[in-house]
Write an enzyme that holds these catalytic residues in place. Structure first.
Site, PDB file in Angstrom:
ATOM      1  CG  ASP A 159      -1.615  -1.337   1.399  1.00  0.00           C
ATOM      2  OD1 ASP A 159      -2.442  -1.658   0.541  1.00  0.00           O
ATOM      3  OD2 ASP A 159      -1.305  -2.071   2.353  1.00  0.00           O
ATOM      4  CG  HIS A 187      -3.086  -5.207   3.213  1.00  0.00           C
ATOM      5  ND1 HIS A 187      -2.726  -4.349   2.189  1.00  0.00           N
ATOM      6  CD2 HIS A 187      -3.337  -6.402   2.613  1.00  0.00           C
ATOM      7  CE1 HIS A 187      -2.756  -5.000   1.045  1.00  0.00           C
ATOM      8  NE2 HIS A 187      -3.133  -6.246   1.274  1.00  0.00           N
TER       9      HIS A 187
HETATM   10  N1  LIG Z   1      -0.330  -8.120   2.406  1.00  0.00           N
HETATM   11  C1  LIG Z   1      -0.360  -7.895   1.100  1.00  0.00           C
HETATM   12  O1  LIG Z   1      -0.099  -6.761   0.646  1.00  0.00           O
HETATM   13  C2  LIG Z   1      -0.669  -8.988   0.111  1.00  0.00           C
HETATM   14  C3  LIG Z   1      -0.472  -8.757  -1.245  1.00  0.00           C
HETATM   15  C4  LIG Z   1      -0.769  -9.769  -2.169  1.00  0.00           C
HETATM   16  C5  LIG Z   1      -1.266 -10.977  -1.707  1.00  0.00           C
HETATM   17  N2  LIG Z   1      -1.446 -11.170  -0.390  1.00  0.00           N
HETATM   18  C6  LIG Z   1      -1.946 -12.452   0.131  1.00  0.00           C
HETATM   19  O2  LIG Z   1      -0.874 -13.410   0.114  1.00  0.00           O
HETATM   20  C7  LIG Z   1      -1.429 -14.724   0.115  1.00  0.00           C
HETATM   21  C8  LIG Z   1      -0.741 -15.599  -0.938  1.00  0.00           C
HETATM   22  O3  LIG Z   1      -1.035 -15.107  -2.216  1.00  0.00           O
HETATM   23  P1  LIG Z   1      -0.595 -15.901  -3.541  1.00  0.00           P
HETATM   24  O4  LIG Z   1      -1.074 -15.073  -4.673  1.00  0.00           O
HETATM   25  O5  LIG Z   1       0.821 -16.305  -3.477  1.00  0.00           O
HETATM   26  O6  LIG Z   1      -1.538 -17.183  -3.417  1.00  0.00           O
HETATM   27  P2  LIG Z   1      -1.372 -18.599  -4.133  1.00  0.00           P
HETATM   28  O7  LIG Z   1      -2.681 -19.303  -3.964  1.00  0.00           O
HETATM   29  O8  LIG Z   1      -0.783 -18.461  -5.487  1.00  0.00           O
HETATM   30  O9  LIG Z   1      -0.273 -19.306  -3.219  1.00  0.00           O
HETATM   31  C9  LIG Z   1      -0.507 -19.596  -1.879  1.00  0.00           C
HETATM   32  C10 LIG Z   1       0.290 -20.844  -1.560  1.00  0.00           C
HETATM   33  O10 LIG Z   1       0.168 -21.072  -0.163  1.00  0.00           O
HETATM   34  C11 LIG Z   1       0.120 -22.463   0.026  1.00  0.00           C
HETATM   35  N3  LIG Z   1      -0.431 -22.745   1.354  1.00  0.00           N
HETATM   36  C12 LIG Z   1      -1.727 -22.799   1.738  1.00  0.00           C
HETATM   37  N4  LIG Z   1      -1.825 -23.134   3.033  1.00  0.00           N
HETATM   38  C13 LIG Z   1      -0.560 -23.283   3.485  1.00  0.00           C
HETATM   39  C14 LIG Z   1      -0.006 -23.637   4.737  1.00  0.00           C
HETATM   40  N5  LIG Z   1      -0.785 -23.929   5.786  1.00  0.00           N
HETATM   41  N6  LIG Z   1       1.332 -23.705   4.851  1.00  0.00           N
HETATM   42  C15 LIG Z   1       2.125 -23.439   3.791  1.00  0.00           C
HETATM   43  N7  LIG Z   1       1.660 -23.115   2.568  1.00  0.00           N
HETATM   44  C16 LIG Z   1       0.330 -23.035   2.425  1.00  0.00           C
HETATM   45  C17 LIG Z   1      -0.727 -22.964  -1.133  1.00  0.00           C
HETATM   46  O11 LIG Z   1      -0.511 -24.359  -1.367  1.00  0.00           O
HETATM   47  C18 LIG Z   1      -0.230 -22.090  -2.269  1.00  0.00           C
HETATM   48  O12 LIG Z   1       0.837 -22.705  -2.993  1.00  0.00           O
HETATM   49  C19 LIG Z   1      -2.924 -14.531  -0.101  1.00  0.00           C
HETATM   50  O13 LIG Z   1      -3.594 -14.594   1.157  1.00  0.00           O
HETATM   51  C20 LIG Z   1      -3.019 -13.135  -0.671  1.00  0.00           C
HETATM   52  O14 LIG Z   1      -4.274 -12.541  -0.445  1.00  0.00           O
HETATM   53  C21 LIG Z   1      -1.157 -10.205   0.530  1.00  0.00           C
HETATM   54  O1  LIG Z   2      -6.110  -7.323  -2.621  1.00  0.00           O
HETATM   55  C1  LIG Z   2      -5.831  -8.502  -2.430  1.00  0.00           C
HETATM   56  O2  LIG Z   2      -6.655  -9.354  -2.073  1.00  0.00           O
HETATM   57  C2  LIG Z   2      -4.399  -8.939  -2.644  1.00  0.00           C
HETATM   58  C3  LIG Z   2      -3.453  -8.043  -1.949  1.00  0.00           C
HETATM   59  O3  LIG Z   2      -3.767  -7.898  -0.589  1.00  0.00           O
HETATM   60  C4  LIG Z   2      -3.311  -6.694  -2.623  1.00  0.00           C
HETATM   61  O4  LIG Z   2      -3.427  -5.677  -1.940  1.00  0.00           O
HETATM   62  O5  LIG Z   2      -3.070  -6.663  -3.843  1.00  0.00           O
END
Ligand SMILES: NC(=O)c1ccc[n+]([C@@H]2O[C@H](COP(=O)([O-])OP(=O)(O)OC[C@H]3O[C@@H](n4cnc5c(N)ncnc54)[C@H](O)[C@@H]3O)[C@@H](O)[C@H]2O)c1
Ligand SMILES: O=C(O)C[C@H](O)C(=O)O
Length: 328
Positions: A159, A187
């Site tokens: 952000d 967030h």
């Molecule tokens: N804070 C932020 O700014 C931000 C930004 C983008 C995404 N995210 C979040 O990050 C997370 C991951 O996103 P992504 O796009 O990589 O998702 P994704 O689905 O591509 O990958 C997630 C991975 O986590 C694994 N997983 C699930 N449970 C697990 C566990 N208990 N232990 C270990 N691994 C596990 C899954 O098998 C998968 O491979 C999501 O919750 C997404 O919303 C946060």
């Molecule tokens: O918005 C989402 O769900 C993914 C991530 O947290 C983002 O901010 O891009």
């Protein structure tokens, strides 16, 4: 050259993992003199895909990559970890708010907090990326009695970076000219991207843009950027999220520049009237691996109302995970 440090990454076979691991291995997170051992956690069905990612990491022939461990057991992946990036969790789909993921993802972070408490380095620095990041960080922290609560942080850096980039675009300045933006709070779409202290080439940002644009376009654009990316890409942000995770950990490990701050989701100590204990986005400076909240910033009525609204949402998320028995 330093001794290698251990960097645990969960969800390592996911889309963020696919960008993040290669940047860590290249030295973007901890610098060109710091070798790393990657300790990668995945759920059992994803271990095969993870083995392919490991092949590619090896094929990168990264000089700083001194070893790779993979496991579906948090106690193996977190063993002696100096840094832990908790990414593994389900991403949201179009039409969902990040809070809708609480019940699906909250359960992941209790056993991971317990495992970190048991086996990680006593100085481990933990970043929670998996959504809803602030409350998941709270869950992990509350289940890690042997670690200092300050070791648990949540990512609002994406952000923060979005807020810099939008202001730079509006003012026609390079991103490097923009300083001291703060992301307060969650967030989520209640976050408060605050320009009241921001500068662009040393000039006050709010003298360069009009208030209506700030309130009606800028704040919602930054706060809803995640949804805009899901809408456009059909999948949630990944490379930019990985990049923000690198920025967050690099600054925590190596420090912020003099006179500048960054935004981190950290346990509130009551500063700025934010209820103590919530994992809330604050402006921080970092020195010798320790972050401190920037104190004494003026808070207008507009800011107060925005800061309270996002604190209120975090309080409600905390109450919800209490109901689920995930925090005390
Ligand atoms: N804070 C932020 O700014 C931000 C930004 C983008 C995404 N995210 C979040 O990050 C997370 C991951 O996103 P992504 O796009 O990589 O998702 P994704 O689905 O591509 O990958 C997630 C991975 O986590 C694994 N997983 C699930 N449970 C697990 C566990 N208990 N232990 C270990 N691994 C596990 C899954 O098998 C998968 O491979 C999501 O919750 C997404 O919303 C946060
Ligand atoms: O918005 C989402 O769900 C993914 C991530 O947290 C983002 O901010 O891009």
């Amino acid at each position: 050259m330093n001794e290698p440090v251990r960097v645990a990454v969960t969800g390592a076979a996911g889309q963020i993992g696919y960008s993040l691991l290669f940047r860590i291995a290249a030295g973007d997170m901890l610098g060109p003199d710091q070798p790393v051992i990657l300790q990668l956690l995945e759920v059992t069905p994803a271990l095969k895909a993870l083995s392919g990612v490991v092949m590619e990491l090896n094929d990168g022939a990264f000089p700083l990559l001194h070893g790779i461990v993979t496991s579906d057991d948090p106690k193996v992946a977190f063993k002696d970890a100096d840094y832990a990036l908790l990414v593994g969790a389900m991403p949201r789909k179009a039409g969902m708010e990040r809070g809708d993921l609480l019940s699906a993802n909250g359960g992941i972070f209790k056993p991971q907090g317990e495992a970190l408490s048991e086996v990680a380095s006593r100085n481990v620095k933990v970043l929670v990326v998996g959504n809803p990041a602030n409350t998941n960080a709270l869950i992990a922290q509350q289940n890690a009695p042997e670690l200092d609560p300050k070791q648990f942080t949540a990512m609002v850096r994406l952000d923060h970076n979005r807020a810099i980039s939008q202001l730079a675009a509006k003012t026609g300045a390079p991103v490097s000219a923009v300083k001291n933006i703060t992301i307060w709070g969650n967030h989520s779409s209640t976050q408060y991207p605050d320009l009241s202290q921001a500068t662009v080439n040393g000039q006050k940002a709010l003298d360069l843009v009009d208030q209506q644009w700030y309130e009606e376009e800028y704040i919602p654009t930054v706060a809803k950027r995640g949804a805009a990316i899901i809408e456009a890409r059909g999948a949630s942000s990944a490379a930019s999220a990985a990049s923000a995770a690198i920025d967050h950990m690099r600054d925590w490990a190596l420090g912020t520049q003099d006179g500048e701050w960054v935004s981190m989701g950290i346990p509130s100590d009551g500063s700025y009237g934010v209820p103590e204990g919530l994992i809330y986005g604050f402006p921080v400076t970092i020195k010798n691996g320790e972050y401190s909240i920037v104190q004494g910033l003026p808070v207008s009525d507009f800011s107060r109302q925005k800061m309270d609204a996002t604190a209120q949402e975090l309080t409600e998320e905390r109450d919800a995970v209490r109901e689920l028995g995930l925090v005390k």
